[in-house]
Design a protein around this motif. Structure first.
Motif, PDB file in Angstrom:
ATOM      1  N   ARG A 164       0.730  -1.488  -0.194  1.00 17.85           N
ATOM      2  CA  ARG A 164      -0.032   0.002   0.052  1.00 17.85           C
ATOM      3  C   ARG A 164       0.900   1.182   0.109  1.00 17.85           C
ATOM      4  O   ARG A 164       0.266   2.504   0.210  1.00 17.85           O
ATOM      5  CB  ARG A 164      -0.887   0.041   1.201  1.00 17.85           C
ATOM      6  CG  ARG A 164      -1.961  -1.129   1.274  1.00 17.85           C
ATOM      7  CD  ARG A 164      -2.991  -1.113   2.368  1.00 17.85           C
ATOM      8  NE  ARG A 164      -3.858  -1.897   2.119  1.00 17.85           N
ATOM      9  CZ  ARG A 164      -4.002  -3.492   2.681  1.00 17.85           C
ATOM     10  NH1 ARG A 164      -2.847  -3.744   3.254  1.00 17.85           N
ATOM     11  NH2 ARG A 164      -5.107  -4.081   2.203  1.00 17.85           N
TER      12      ARG A 164
ATOM     13  N   CYS B 283      -1.496   6.847   4.442  1.00 20.69           N
ATOM     14  CA  CYS B 283      -2.143   5.968   3.666  1.00 20.69           C
ATOM     15  C   CYS B 283      -2.957   6.702   2.700  1.00 20.69           C
ATOM     16  O   CYS B 283      -3.683   7.658   2.830  1.00 20.69           O
ATOM     17  CB  CYS B 283      -2.538   4.601   4.335  1.00 20.69           C
ATOM     18  SG  CYS B 283      -3.991   5.244   5.270  1.00 20.69           S
ATOM     19  N   LEU B 284      -3.280   5.747   1.604  1.00 19.31           N
ATOM     20  CA  LEU B 284      -4.286   6.267   0.754  1.00 19.31           C
ATOM     21  C   LEU B 284      -5.683   5.968   1.476  1.00 19.31           C
ATOM     22  O   LEU B 284      -5.876   5.203   2.319  1.00 19.31           O
ATOM     23  CB  LEU B 284      -4.431   5.283  -0.540  1.00 19.31           C
ATOM     24  CG  LEU B 284      -3.272   5.652  -1.548  1.00 19.31           C
ATOM     25  CD1 LEU B 284      -3.498   4.825  -2.632  1.00 19.31           C
ATOM     26  CD2 LEU B 284      -3.282   7.045  -2.001  1.00 19.31           C
TER      27      LEU B 284
ATOM     28  N   GLU C 283      -8.377   4.895   0.300  1.00 25.16           N
ATOM     29  CA  GLU C 283      -8.962   3.618   0.127  1.00 25.16           C
ATOM     30  C   GLU C 283      -8.397   2.723   1.014  1.00 25.16           C
ATOM     31  O   GLU C 283      -9.023   1.444   1.137  1.00 25.16           O
ATOM     32  CB  GLU C 283      -8.680   3.495  -1.355  1.00 25.16           C
ATOM     33  CG  GLU C 283      -7.333   2.956  -1.726  1.00 25.16           C
ATOM     34  CD  GLU C 283      -7.248   3.146  -3.131  1.00 25.16           C
ATOM     35  OE1 GLU C 283      -7.693   4.390  -3.930  1.00 25.16           O
ATOM     36  OE2 GLU C 283      -6.695   2.393  -3.912  1.00 25.16           O
ATOM     37  N   ASP C 284      -7.287   2.771   1.699  1.00 29.53           N
ATOM     38  CA  ASP C 284      -6.734   1.731   2.162  1.00 29.53           C
ATOM     39  C   ASP C 284      -6.724   1.829   4.031  1.00 29.53           C
ATOM     40  O   ASP C 284      -6.283   1.276   4.705  1.00 29.53           O
ATOM     41  CB  ASP C 284      -5.323   1.892   1.951  1.00 29.53           C
ATOM     42  CG  ASP C 284      -4.881   1.202   0.426  1.00 29.53           C
ATOM     43  OD1 ASP C 284      -5.604   0.340  -0.066  1.00 29.53           O
ATOM     44  OD2 ASP C 284      -3.772   1.862  -0.050  1.00 29.53           O
TER      45      ASP C 284
END
Lengths: 442, 428
Positions: free
Chosen positions: B80, B99-100, B102-103
């Motif tokens: 990730r 983090c993104l 979505e993660d």
């Protein structure tokens, strides 16, 4: 991003971002240590320092305080291809920031006494860098990796040049390169783009264009065999560096090399201003698993940056206490050779690309960082490169990565450096003459 | 529509059954999230014979849990693009990353798992100990670190929690075994000592739900108060040099003990420090030593106050032949600000700068998370970014003059100098 070019050639890039009441202004010049002839190494960096030391309309003592009154920070840096100045502050400071940059472009003073005072500041900066064995090794390895191209000398310059350069050398360099047709102004933040264009035209529009700077035209001849550097000095820790000639940003090999680096040492991103401050995601990277998990190194890192001419892909290692540099080097070479022999597997490719995608998002997390990237790519590589960056990463195939590994990571293009500590270098602290004295000072 | 920060922060805070505090700030600038999990557990809590246990715990805590092996953690974070940073200070241990968006849920689960259920495998401990010893040896070769560590020891004494090396010593690191680390973790890394700050492209109610699920069932325990003994009384001027052959530049660390972050005089000290060694390139110190005399690339002061009487530290890196001159210049600036106080212009410029810099302190998710942790650690309130301007505006010139007069006395300074020569004859 909206763009405009003034009649004098100054390029202006503006991106409106209204999530915070901030604006970041960067003024970029296409000049760096690549533009320095022998005897004048370090002149670009020294010129950068001088451009904080007063202009015709901003006395030196008032340079400090203009942006600060708006809570702003300011800075600048010089590297091999570029020099840049920035201010990030409350958006109400925009006009003052543009005024400072326009003054810096055309009206800096270069008083002789100020040049002399800055000479010793820069020598102090150089000496501070030499205190770090890893930095010392980096300078020596880079100098050995290049025979002809001016990328070989450090941006800060060689000490004798710093001692002998004159005020006229500095001012001549300033006048040659600090012209609107060699500059890009970037403004990102809580601004109105039309207002920025109007304000920039008011501040910069009357600055005359200059003759396009004549560049040194030097091609680095192909390296024909491994080069080695050994520094033996007082110290506590061994350092190993391996560098390979890298592709320029516009060469087809650049993106496969970026993916290769992510596979070997973890993806950092490509923001020179912000991407290299912490460890990258690298626990599954090949050199990390082989050397750090293998109990040979405490740190591995890789650096590949977009540059105008071919620069270096650099791998750095810190030897674990008690580990011989020869063992470290053998293991690192084994990992490099394995890549050259067998290429990368699909899982590694997927991971590397996912990492790069995430890092590109992370490094665009502020108006300051976004403005840096706009100006960096415009100045170093040219327009239209950065917008397709992600697409170019996505298009890289495992075969391309294997191919660049085979062609570019061979021993014939490698320069290897060791910093080998001579003794343990640790000495006990000593009380100075007046320990415990109650005598007043003054 | 996600909120902008034009009107400042609007964080939401919840305390969970386990005692953990969760603070969420929604932002929309990037599709990313910063996670900052800070435990009130630092080197302060170490027994004397196990100095460095907090640092070493931080190095090995993310190398295997009851649910995930070291390899699985590495894979799940790496794929990730997440680099988990673990920082250990005198008072805290912080696990942080970006983090993104979505993660986010998966990464939060890993961060909590790492903090909550580490297994400290022997093999991992052995590798991380070797790395920690190498890091100590690198510090031994770094004049800036050696000067700073010596200054802390001189100001507080070698066994005071602020005076000893936070990373421990080679001998203490070699003594620390798995039981010592598991013991430190079991005692101090508890939900009741946790403040979890989440900043980014998230929705607060969902984050609270996710955090509660991850932290559910983690048993609270008493939060042990941070007790820091006072520094030694009656300091007199003392100078120590550390010869480091082969180095090019000398590094000076010069300082005093001052006040804690909780002291009502804090804002006066903050502004005083800004005038002395921060404003512009480095306040009065840089004006003198760098700008007027061209003697150093850096000359500045710092005042990072925490829970006890914290150090005010002046730093300069100079040519070994200029050590005496630099020291005399530092003495002169310290003496003058201590005796005469600041000018009205300095006070106004510094105030404008500090008030105006608040939005810039909140430029990234990561920096907002750090700011909110500071608010939580020192009980400053969720509206601190809005109250801070008035706190700074309430400081008068006399307040700053008094602060300077209290602390800035060259005859009480501790000075350490690490570098290639021992040219110091003491500037007195």
């Amino acid at each position: 991003v909206r763009r405009a070019t003034l009649d004098n050639g100054l390029k202006i890039l503006v991106q409106e971002i209204h999530t915070a009441p901030l604006v970041s202004v960067w003024c970029w010049y296409g000049v760096g240590s690549r533009d320095e002839a022998p005897g004048l190494t370090g002149v670009s960096h020294w010129v950068e320092h001088m451009n904080f030391k007063g202009t015709i309309n901003i006395p030196r003592e008032q340079m400090k305080g203009i942006v600060e009154r708006f809570g702003g920070m300011w800075n600048g840096y010089t590297w091999i291809d570029q020099t840049t100045y920035l201010e990030t502050a409350g958006s109400a400071a925009l006009d003052q920031m543009l005024f400072i940059e326009a003054e810096r472009m055309s009206n800096a003073l270069y008083e002789t006494a100020e040049c002399e005072s800055e000479r010793t500041v820069i020598i102090s900066e150089l000496q501070g860098g030499e205190n770090d064995p890893d930095q010392l090794l980096d300078i020596e390895v880079t100098a050995s990796a290049f025979r002809a191209h001016p990328y070989r000398h450090p941006t800060i310059g060689w000490i004798d040049d710093l001692r002998s350069m004159t005020r006229d050398d500095l001012y001549g360099h300033y006048r040659r390169f600090y012209i609107p047709n060699n500059a890009t102004l970037v403004v990102v933040g809580d601004v109105d783009a039309d207002e920025v264009f109007r304000s920039a035209a008011r501040h910069f529009g009357s600055i005359p264009a200059g003759p396009n700077p004549v560049r040194l035209r030097v091609m680095e001849p192909p390296q024909v065999g491994e080069r080695r550097v050994l520094i033996e000095r007082e110290g506590t820790t061994g350092y190993l560096k391996m560098v390979f000639h890298a592709p320029a940003a516009t060469e087809p090999d650049f993106f496969p090399m970026l993916v290769l680096d992510a596979v070997m040492t973890g993806a950092k991103g490509v923001n020179l201003w912000s991407s290299f401050s912490g460890a990258p995601p690298q626990r599954k990277a090949r050199l990390y698993t082989r050397l750090v998990e293998g109990g040979l190194a405490s740190m591995v890192s890789g650096v590949l940056l977009p540059t105008r001419d071919p620069f270096l892909y650099s791998l750095s290692f810190t030897a674990l206490e008690g580990v011989a540099l020869s063992s470290l080097e053998a293991a690192a070479l084994e990992a490099v050779e394995r890549l050259r022999d067998s290429g990368v597997d699909p899982a590694e490719m997927t991971r590397a690309k996912r990492q790069l995608r995430a890092r590109l998002v992370f490094e665009n997390d502020s108006v300051t960082n976004i403005a840096h990237q706009l100006g960096y790519f415009e100045t170093v590589v040219g327009p239209d490169f950065f917008p397709s960056f992600q697409q170019n990463i996505d298009a890289v195939t495992p075969e391309q990565v294997w191919d660049v590994a085979r062609r570019r990571l061979g021993s014939g293009t490698r320069t290897t450096g060791w910093f080998k500590p001579l003794s343990d270098g640790v000495h006990a602290a000593q009380p100075a003459a007046l320990i415990g004295s109650t005598e007043a000072v003054g | 529509m996600m909120p902008s920060l034009v009107r400042g922060l609007a964080p939401v805070r919840n305390t969970l059954d386990s005692g953990a505090v969760v603070i969420v700030q929604e932002t929309s600038a990037t599709p990313a999230v910063a996670i900052n999990a800070t435990f009130r557990a630092g080197s302060l809590h170490e027994p004397d014979h196990l100095t460095g246990v907090s640092y070493l715990t931080g190095r090995v805590i993310d190398r295997g849990t009851d649910r995930r092996s070291a390899d699985v953690i590495a894979e799940e974070l790496d794929e990730r693009g997440v680099s988990l940073r673990i920082g250990s200070t005198r008072h805290t241990m912080t696990l942080s990353c970006t983090c993104l968006a979505e993660d986010f849920r998966e990464v939060l689960a890993i961060v909590v798992d790492v903090a909550r259920r580490p297994t400290f495998p022997e093999q991992e401990l052995s590798k991380r100990r070797a790395e920690a010893i190498t890091a100590l040896r690198q510090d031994d070769d770094n004049p800036a670190v050696r000067a700073a560590e010596m200054l802390s020891e001189m100001l507080y004494g070698p066994s005071h929690p602020y005076g000893r090396r936070a990373k421990g010593t080679i001998a203490s690191l070699e003594r620390i075994d798995r039981d010592a680390i598991a013991g430190f973790h079991g005692r101090y890394i508890r939900p009741s000592a946790l403040s979890l700050v989440i900043v980014g492209d998230v929705e607060a109610p969902q984050v609270f739900e996710d955090a509660a699920a991850e932290l559910h069932g983690w048993r609270p325990s008493d939060v042990l108060p941070s007790v820091v003994p006072p520094p030694p009384i009656g300091p007199v001027r003392r100078i120590v040099t550390i010869p480091m052959p082969g180095k090019s530049q000398s590094d000076i660390a010069y300082g005093f003990t001052a006040i804690s972050r909780l002291d009502p005089r804090y804002y006066s000290y903050w502004m005083m420090n800004n005038i002395l060694g921060q404003f512009g390139l480095g306040g009065r110190l840089a004006d003198n030593i760098r700008e007027r005399q061209g003697m150093a690339y850096y000359a500045y002061s710092s005042f990072d106050a925490t829970f006890a009487e914290s150090p005010l530290v002046i730093r300069a890196g100079v040519d070994p032949n200029n050590v005496e001159r630099a020291l005399a210049s530092i003495d002169a600036e310290v003496l003058q600000l201590g005796a005469d106080g600041p000018t009205p212009t300095e006070v106004e410029e510094t105030r404008q700068f500090l008030v105006g810099s608040i939005p810039r302190m909140l430029e990234t998710n990561y920096s907002i998370a750090a700011f909110l942790q500071t608010c939580e650690q020192f009980r400053l309130g969720l509206d601190y970014d809005k109250r801070l301007p008035s706190l700074l505006k309430g400081v008068t010139l006399d307040d700053i003059r008094t602060a300077a007069a209290e602390v800035l006395h060259p005859e009480r300074a501790a000075v350490s100098i690490a570098g290639p020569e021992t040219l110091v004859e003491a500037a007195s």
